[in-house]
Design an enzyme around this catalytic site. Structure first.
Site, PDB file in Angstrom:
ATOM      1  N   LYS A 127       0.802  -1.134   0.044  1.00  0.00           N
ATOM      2  CA  LYS A 127      -0.083  -0.068   0.105  1.00  0.00           C
ATOM      3  C   LYS A 127       1.091   1.239   0.106  1.00  0.00           C
ATOM      4  O   LYS A 127       2.002   1.221   0.823  1.00  0.00           O
ATOM      5  CB  LYS A 127      -0.906  -0.145   1.277  1.00  0.00           C
ATOM      6  CG  LYS A 127      -1.968   1.151   1.355  1.00  0.00           C
ATOM      7  CD  LYS A 127      -2.859   0.811   2.688  1.00  0.00           C
ATOM      8  CE  LYS A 127      -3.941   1.965   2.658  1.00  0.00           C
ATOM      9  NZ  LYS A 127      -4.795   1.780   4.001  1.00  0.00           N
TER      10      LYS A 127
ATOM     11  N   SER B  97      -9.721   1.766   2.796  1.00  0.00           N
ATOM     12  CA  SER B  97      -8.956   2.420   2.043  1.00  0.00           C
ATOM     13  C   SER B  97      -7.866   1.802   1.256  1.00  0.00           C
ATOM     14  O   SER B  97      -7.516   2.093   0.094  1.00  0.00           O
ATOM     15  CB  SER B  97      -8.057   3.619   2.709  1.00  0.00           C
ATOM     16  OG  SER B  97      -7.323   2.982   3.742  1.00  0.00           O
TER      17      SER B  97
ATOM     18  N   SER C  17     -10.035  -0.343   7.124  1.00  0.00           N
ATOM     19  CA  SER C  17      -9.633  -0.295   5.870  1.00  0.00           C
ATOM     20  C   SER C  17      -8.893  -1.499   5.287  1.00  0.00           C
ATOM     21  O   SER C  17      -8.595  -1.553   4.120  1.00  0.00           O
ATOM     22  CB  SER C  17      -8.490   1.040   5.746  1.00  0.00           C
ATOM     23  OG  SER C  17      -9.051   2.294   5.761  1.00  0.00           O
TER      24      SER C  17
END
Ligand SMILES: [Mg+2]
Ligand SMILES: [Zn+2]
Lengths: 101, 495, 500
Positions: free
Chosen positions: C78, C160, C184
């Site tokens: 990420k 997210s 997330s």
């Protein structure tokens, strides 16, 4: 809040918060933002239903002894890495628009 | 309430100044409060900066144990309450030398609570100034505004250095009290080894809160004068600011609570131009740091290593050596001076003449060092040598007057500098003349040369001193002054 | 999908160790997969060249018998993890072309174990969002699509960590690193039919992870099965002198904890999670999960978490408050974007106004407001007290049970653009995951079935603090029972002109 609802955020308030947060807000955005922020504040207002008398605020998710470091110099000394990403720099200093005190 | 003798007379009557000080003292530590970068003064720009100090994304603070210990130590030295539980908060504001956009500080729960500090007033009395709190916080970086026409330059070497903010109660009422407070605080910090107290380098800075009021009225509105960095400037800033406020009030105006800057060139204070919007710092507990907790046992351990502090030392100097409060005060101002004095006065298991030792240190040594512009550590003469010099006087080998000459020879540049006093006395033949026949001969010669004066002296005994001086001069100061004095009085028939 | 990209992390690891194929082959296959899946927008920076160099080194170590726990395995990251000399943006314009001169602790741990870095993955800007649509690179897309007439409608992967979830679901990487502040990891895992593990707060170091809300952020993993999550966590976790909120605890062998046996385990079912507006398919799946646990010999217990309802409002005070402060460092002085201004203040305002997207601006403003003079007690302090009550609820529940079972999300994946204009509707996505972050507990989402439209749904298990072993053991059993084997149709390859 609670019984008496929160004082709704208005144009002046949003300008004030934006100023505190150093955020330029295009004037055309503020009506929409005021609406959204008031919705969110309205939503969080339900917390007032909860009796929190004598409750200790929880500031973090762990309750541990803080870890401490020895007083040893083992970092720094890499000015090029520190300023490598600077948008403007001059002679190893960060440079910003002139500040008048 | 004791009467304040330091009132300022204005057009509408007397005014009293009310002063509180926030002193930022840089913690003596090798590394910063939350990072491992160095704290040394005067490094090349941005060389003593870690990623943490530059607030790079994802960086986290880790507290330096030494800084915590230094804060506790200082708290103990200020006879203050040590809080075994304290919290680090974020103080949020934007400034180019504040990389995180917040300062990690302590707000509602500081590491040290209330304490007190004793200051000596000009009339010799003492006054206790309350300490409100002491907390740990990060220093900011340094902005330079005068290097470029359109730009300010930022150096983060200081960013994250540990500071102790020591907040007094509004207990001071005059410039001299405020100055005495800073001097005393500085002395304590230096005794404790928790701050080097170097005001030129900014390791000790004072924010002065000034307000004025009619005696016995409520506190007036205060202004905060930021970063005043010398004892003298503190005096000038307070003087100027108090008079400014009195003028405003006497003109029927109101003092506006604001932050002001002191301009040392003009000797004036002025309102800061950068507006800090109503000081809304949005303090909240720093989620990167769990609360700071430690045990009373650790505090006790630190307390056991505390040195004798100025107040205790002063009391002991008065008690053990019979010094005056004034001399004792001067000698304890710096730990090294006090130690130096004790080395001078101590002779094995016995003490030398303390008054003479104090005079030698306060008078001769201080004056000499001042002339050379050198610190005590670089004195050309050691405490041991000064002790030896005093011993020559008390053994009647030289007079006090000759001792001063010998001191100068030892002190000043030249072939005698740093030599032992006995060696100088011998080499220069400065031994006191104690042979009574030699002295008597000198006395007789002087009396014979001045028959009229001798006659007068019989009527006016005070003139005997003049003859003593003449004899001393004739013997190049080597005659024993007591013996000369006695002989002259005898010969003039004064006894 | 090739034979090599079909492998899970565990099977790929075993194949490498057995010498069935090389790390270079494995990584090459995943790079090809990545290139063919650009339509998903899951990857925002491809580092193929570096990946092949790392793979070569892995092969050398494998040959010498010196392989690390993740040797030769391509794992996506990420874009919230700072990676040394590799652009890291948090998917925000404000970081511009920021190139960190340092490596986050968790990624460092991965590379030290032999893992291969090959892609930085998409996410909501500063991890603020539940759909990946707030990314300055545009939304990552969900590999899954509905059946029937909506079959061409793009769906969000959740957020997210949308890029991480999409990348794992589409077999771009064997696994992906992600972070979870309010759901997330677990919500996008549920939306994409993957496993999403959020460890206890303090289990993994936060050092080098771009902060959103410091007291809630935690690194975790998105994988294709529970075993992979266990393996990955074992490498990610551990004490770190650079993060004082990271706990000094030994890291157990999580893979060894997957015994397949939960007989006698007490599983709590919180009645407050039966919220209004939850999809019927999800209600059904939850009941199914309860039945599977019973069949596996667990003891099901009704529990109460009375303050559940207040978790989301408390979260939407605490997270923005911390964020407003954490994001103050993006000021155009030391790195990232700078916009010219009349003076220093105006430079800040223009830079931050231009650099932050709408959702980040909203949260910064809310956060600033709730901390500002006169509002702190009413909002922030109140929320911190409610947070305590929520944590206490769980503590009480764990006197009666060992683990809690709930759905992960109130709905399946939704369409791109469907909720973007309604922040509150978007926030409600996290209603079942947020309490876990507030209490600092470990949680995992396990794919458990498909809804009537053919979209994956997840069940969430919540463990005691630092008891990831029991959590993974239970998740593994649930996974075995659910036998979730469905795969999305690879429409993205057709779009690229590649036939799958
Ligand atoms: Mg202050
Ligand atoms: Zn301060």
């Amino acid at each position: 809040m609670s019984a008496k609802n929160h004082k709704p955020i208005d144009e002046a308030t949003i300008r004030h918060i934006a100023q505190l947060a150093r955020l330029a807000l295009p004037p055309q955005d503020s009506a929409q933002l005021i609406k959204e922020l008031n919705e969110i504040l309205g939503f969080v207002e339900q917390l007032n239903e909860v009796n929190t008398e004598n409750i200790q605020p929880m500031t973090g998710a762990i309750e541990a002894q803080i870890k401490q470091r020895d007083d040893i110099v083992n970092d720094g000394g890499y000015v090029d890495k520190i300023i490598a990403n600077a948008p403007v720099q001059d002679d190893d200093y960060f440079a910003v628009p002139k500040v008048v005190e | 309430m004791t009467e304040n003798k330091n009132l300022i007379t204005g057009a509408t009557g007397d005014w009293e100044i009310v002063l509180g000080l926030e002193v930022h003292a840089q913690v003596r530590s090798a590394a910063k409060l939350f990072s491992g970068a160095a704290t040394d003064y005067g490094g090349e720009p941005n060389t003593q900066v870690s990623f943490v100090d530059a607030a790079m994304p994802g960086m986290l603070p880790v507290i330096n144990r030494k800084c915590v210990e230094q804060a506790i130590r200082t708290g103990l030295g200020l006879r203050a309450k040590i809080n075994l539980f304290s919290v680090f908060d974020r103080k949020n504001y934007f400034y180019p030398d504040l990389p995180q956009g917040y300062q990690i500080s302590q707000y509602q729960q500081p590491i040290v609570g209330e304490g007190a500090l004793l200051i000596e007033l000009e009339d010799g009395t003492e006054k206790s100034i309350g300490i409100e709190r002491l907390h740990l916080e990060q220093d900011a970086g340094k902005s330079m505004h005068d290097q470029h026409p359109e730009l300010s330059f930022v150096d983060l070497n200081r960013s994250g250095v540990a500071l102790m903010e020591i907040v007094s109660k509004p207990d001071m009422r005059s410039v001299s009290e405020a100055q005495a407070y800073v001097k005393k605080l500085r002395a304590i910090l230096r005794y404790l080894g928790t701050c080097d107290g170097n005001m030129e380098q900014g390791s000790l800075r004072a924010d002065v809160n000034v307000s004025v009021r009619k005696p016995d009225a409520d506190y007036g509105t205060r202004c905060e004068i930021k970063n005043v960095n010398s004892i003298r400037f503190i005096g000038q800033a307070i003087d100027y600011e108090a008079r400014r406020q009195i003028a405003v009030l006497e003109d029927g105006g109101k003092v506006i609570q604001e932050t002001r800057l002191f301009d040392p060139q003009k000797g004036e204070t002025r309102a800061m131009r950068t507006k800090e919007e109503a000081h809304d710092y949005r303090y909240f507990p720093d989620p990167d740091l769990v609360p700071l907790t430690f045990t009373q046992a650790w505090v006790d351990e630190i307390a056991a290593t505390l040195p004798e502090l100025p107040d205790a030392k002063k009391a002991r100097f008065i008690e053990a050596y019979g010094l005056t409060a004034y001399d004792a005060n001067v000698l304890v101002a710096e730990a090294e001076i006090a130690d130096f004095f004790e080395e001078v006065v101590t002779n094995g298991k016995t003490f030398r003449d303390a008054k003479a030792a104090a005079n030698m240190v306060i008078g001769s040594v201080f004056a000499g060092l001042n002339r050379l512009g050198k610190p005590l550590a670089e004195s050309p003469i050691s405490a041991t040598q000064i002790g030896q010099l005093l011993d020559l006087v008390s053994a009647n080998i030289i007079s006090g007057r000759i001792a001063k000459d010998v001191f100068d020879l030892m002190f000043e540049e030249g072939k005698y500098q740093g030599k032992d006093p006995m060696q100088i006395v011998e080499e220069k033949g400065l031994q006191q003349v104690t042979d009574m026949s030699v002295i008597e001969k000198a006395v007789d010669e002087v009396l014979a040369a001045n028959p009229e004066k001798a006659a007068q002296a019989k009527e006016k005994p005070k003139l005997a001193g003049w003859f003593v001086g003449q004899v001393m001069q004739a013997t190049a100061g080597k005659a024993n002054p007591q013996a000369v004095n006695q002989l002259i009085r005898e010969k003039l028939g004064l006894d | 999908m090739s034979e090599l990209t079909a492998l899970s992390l565990a099977t790929a690891r075993d194949g490498l160790q057995a010498g069935d194929f090389t790390a270079s082959e494995l990584v090459q296959a995943h790079i090809a997969e990545m290139e063919s899946a650009r339509a998903l927008n899951a990857v925002i920076l491809e580092t193929a060249e570096q990946a092949l160099t790392m793979a070569k080194a892995s092969d050398a170590r494998l040959q010498k018998g010196k392989a690390g726990a993740l040797e030769g395995l391509p794992i996506g990251v990420k874009d919230l993890f700072c990676t040394e000399n590799i652009r890291t943006t948090a998917c925000s314009k404000i970081l511009d072309n920021f190139v960190p001169p340092y490596e986050s602790t968790v990624t460092e741990n991965l590379w030290a174990a032999g893992a291969v870095q090959f892609a930085k993955l998409n996410n909501d800007e500063f991890a603020m969002g539940s759909s990946n649509e707030t990314s300055c690179f545009g939304s990552a897309l969900n590999p899954w699509r509905r059946k029937g007439e909506d079959k061409d409608k793009p769906l969000v992967p959740g957020g997210s960590s949308g890029g991480s979830a999409a990348a794992v679901a589409a077999h771009i990487g064997v696994a992906a690193l992600a972070t979870d502040t309010g759901g997330s990891i677990r919500q996008p895992a549920a939306f994409t039919g993957t496993v999403g593990l959020k460890p206890s707060y303090g289990r993994c170091s936060r050092w080098g992870i771009i902060a959103f809300a410091s007291s809630l952020d935690q690194a975790g993993a998105i994988t294709r099965n529970v075993r992979d999550a266990a393996i990955l966590l074992g490498v990610m976790a551990g004490a770190d002198d650079k993060d004082t909120t990271c706990i000094d605890l030994p890291v157990p062998n999580y893979e060894a904890a997957l015994s397949g046996d939960i007989r006698g385990l007490k599983i709590g079912i919180p009645k407050e999670y039966r919220i209004d507006g939850i999809a019927a398919d999800i209600e059904r799946l939850w009941q199914q999960g309860i039945d599977w646990c019973k069949q596996a010999g667990a003891e099901l217990i009704d529990i109460s978490l009375p303050h559940t309802k207040y978790a989301l409002p408390a979260y939407y005070i605490i997270a923005p408050a911390e964020a407003s402060s954490n994001l103050a460092r993006y000021d155009g002085v030391r790195y990232g974007l700078r916009k010219a201004g009349r003076d220093i203040t105006n430079m800040y305002e223009e830079t931050r106004g231009a650099g932050f997207g709408a959702e980040v601006r909203r949260r910064v403003l809310i956060g600033t407001y709730v901390l500002s003079a006169g509002y702190y007690d009413a909002y922030y302090l109140k929320a911190m007290k409610v947070r305590r009550l929520i944590a206490d609820d769980f503590a009480k529940a764990y006197e009666k049970c060992d683990i809690v079972l709930t759905p992960t999300t109130p709905s399946a994946a939704f369409g791109v653009g469907e909720n973007i204009d309604d922040p509150l509707a978007m926030y409600l996505n996290d209603i079942l995951t947020v309490p876990v972050n507030l209490a600092g507990l470990p949680g995992i989402s396990v794919p458990a079935g498909l809804d009537s439209q053919g979209l994956p749904l997840g069940l969430q298990l919540i463990g005691r603090p630092f008891d990831e072993e029991t959590l993974l053991r239970a998740a593994h059993v649930l996974e075995e029972a659910a036998q979730f084997t469905a795969q999305p149709k690879q429409w993205w390859k057709e779009q690229n002109g590649v036939v799958s």
